[in-house]
Design a protein around this motif. Structure first.
Motif, mmCIF file in Angstrom:
data_model
loop_
_atom_site.group_PDB
_atom_site.id
_atom_site.type_symbol
_atom_site.label_atom_id
_atom_site.label_comp_id
_atom_site.label_asym_id
_atom_site.label_seq_id
_atom_site.Cartn_x
_atom_site.Cartn_y
_atom_site.Cartn_z
ATOM 1 N N GLU A 263 2.295 -14.355 -11.520
ATOM 2 C CA GLU A 263 1.767 -14.855 -10.247
ATOM 3 C C GLU A 263 1.498 -13.711 -9.281
ATOM 4 O OE1 GLU A 263 2.750 -19.140 -8.714
ATOM 5 O OE2 GLU A 263 4.636 -18.158 -9.283
ATOM 6 N N THR B 163 -2.330 -18.040 -10.982
ATOM 7 C CA THR B 163 -1.735 -19.188 -10.303
ATOM 8 C C THR B 163 -1.358 -20.248 -11.335
ATOM 9 O OG1 THR B 163 -3.918 -20.190 -9.949
ATOM 10 C CG2 THR B 163 -3.024 -18.815 -8.170
ATOM 11 N N GLU C 243 -3.745 -5.596 -18.744
ATOM 12 C CA GLU C 243 -4.562 -5.347 -17.549
ATOM 13 C C GLU C 243 -5.950 -4.820 -17.877
ATOM 14 O OE1 GLU C 243 -1.598 -3.959 -18.319
ATOM 15 O OE2 GLU C 243 -0.550 -3.317 -16.509
ATOM 16 N N ASP D 185 -10.295 -18.179 -11.792
ATOM 17 C CA ASP D 185 -10.387 -16.850 -12.411
ATOM 18 C C ASP D 185 -9.169 -16.547 -13.280
ATOM 19 O OD1 ASP D 185 -12.847 -16.332 -11.255
ATOM 20 O OD2 ASP D 185 -11.960 -15.476 -9.442
ATOM 21 N N HIS D 186 -7.975 -16.905 -12.788
ATOM 22 C CA HIS D 186 -6.731 -16.618 -13.507
ATOM 23 C C HIS D 186 -5.813 -17.831 -13.377
ATOM 24 C CE1 HIS D 186 -8.398 -12.672 -12.436
ATOM 25 N NE2 HIS D 186 -7.819 -12.212 -13.519
ATOM 26 N N LYS E 289 0.347 -11.001 -10.056
ATOM 27 C CA LYS E 289 -0.794 -10.229 -10.572
ATOM 28 C C LYS E 289 -2.102 -10.991 -10.428
ATOM 29 C CE LYS E 289 2.273 -7.247 -12.034
ATOM 30 N NZ LYS E 289 2.442 -5.923 -11.392
ATOM 31 N N GLY E 290 -2.123 -12.005 -9.568
ATOM 32 C CA GLY E 290 -3.370 -12.734 -9.321
ATOM 33 C C GLY E 290 -3.487 -14.062 -10.042
#
Length: 373
Positions: free
Chosen positions: A66, A71, A41, A138-139, A68-69
């Protein structure tokens, strides 16, 4: 970040299920539990790799992320009636899309004009990576990374994606059961689900030894289908072929432009080796030989190289060894070319072919190899 996985399904009691439980002394097979620490993190990183055998919890870890932001990338969301050049970032810069395709090793221009559904598995793999790079989420989580492609394509594609992705601002987690890509991905962190061990630090990519041989045109049929232009052989050209572990991977031809200058054409890198830097190193090495006089004329000659490939042109502009010397939007005058051919044929008493070169809408950019300056 602590990840706890507890997957359950029905505990079946059919005849066959009971026989298997009894034979192999298994009480139940309806649960899977996994607990691991993933302290990512508050760390700076771009690419993470979760690697391990099938069934060891990689996808479950991805599903935990998923929340935690992150996809999952969906490879089934491609339109069926559009070429990939239109399907990737349709509202973005199309030249950025070609750059993304080239950066992940899908430099075969004709494949850009085909829908995703008709591509080979290796081309689909690279097209997916190019789309991710173009959209720059972003993720993102990519499951079954490199699982469906040839292992050489997997290594080259993994390295190409990692290199391109690290130029973005996003974070990508790759899930794979193949350990042979670890050094090629060069991830910032690795979680091995077989051992539960988390490692930080970028690994060194394996060295690639490229052998360059001077040849004739006998190797060209092997490369021709991967070149975006269909033209006759260059007159009085010297060909060079690059080999890795005895396999031909790159081709180029060099001919004289004048008594004091040469030109290089027909650069082709086989698809399974695109994206790892082989093409530019091969081109630089051959041009450097001619610049130093290591050619059949035993005369130092600077080398000109022309390309209409936007990704290659962009790469050459970034290299200090190269200097851009021209940029033409249109080809030569086709009528004037035809008249010149007719005049030359008449002078030689040869049969004249009613043709000419030029008249096309194709941006051609010219570069001169300067060497180490």
């Amino acid at each position: 970040m602590k990840i706890c996985v507890n997957n359950t399904c029905t505990d079946y009691d059919s005849y066959r299920a009971a026989c298997v439980k009894s034979l192999f002394n298994v009480d139940r097979g309806n649960t899977f539990e996994l607990e691991t620490e993933l302290p990512i993190e508050n760390q700076e990183w771009k690419v993470g790799l979760v690697v391990g055998p099938s069934g060891s919890g990689k996808t479950s870890i991805g599903k935990a992320l998923e929340g935690k932001g992150f996809t999952f990338h969906q490879s089934d969301s491609w339109p069926g009636d559009s070429p990939i050049i239109d399907a990737i970032a349709p509202d973005g810069d199309w030249q950025a899309v070609t750059g993304a395709l080239s950066s992940v090793g899908l430099g075969d221009v004709p494949s850009w004009l085909r829908p995703y559904g008709v591509l080979s598995m290796g081309e689909k793999f690279r097209a997916d990576l190019a789309r991710i790079i173009s959209e720059q989420p972003d993720h993102i989580i990519i499951d079954e990374f490199t699982s469906v492609v040839d292992r050489q394509v997997a290594k080259a594609g993994a390295h190409a994606f990692s290199k391109a992705w690290k130029r973005t601002n996003g974070k990508a987690v790759l899930l794979s059961c193949h350990y042979d890509i670890v050094e090629w991905v060069q991830p910032d962190w690795i979680l091995d689900t077989a051992t539960g061990k988390l490692s930080w630090g970028c690994l060194q990519r394996p060295e690639i030894e490229l052998e360059i041989r001077q040849t004739g045109w006998e190797w060209w049929p092997y490369f021709e289908e991967h070149h975006y232009l269909k033209l006759p052989h260059m007159i009085a050209a010297t060909c060079y072929v690059g080999f890795i572990d005895g396999l031909p991977v790159a081709h180029i031809a060099v001919s004289t432009r004048s008594r004091h200058e040469a030109r290089a054409c027909r650069l082709v890198v086989m698809p399974e080796w695109q994206g790892v830097g082989v093409g530019l190193k091969f081109l630089n090495a051959v041009c450097d030989m001619w610049r130093k006089g290591e050619n059949r004329y035993a005369r130092p000659m600077p080398v000109l190289f022309h390309t209409s490939h936007p990704g290659l042109a962009s790469a050459l502009r970034r290299k200090p060894e190269w200097c851009q010397v021209s940029a033409n939007l249109y080809g030569a005058n086709k009528i004037r070319s035809r008249r010149s051919i007719e005049k030359s044929a008449k002078r030689k008493g040869a049969r004249c072919v009613k043709t000419g070169y030029g008249g096309h809408f194709r941006a051609v950019q010219g570069f001169r190899y300067m060497g180490d300056v």
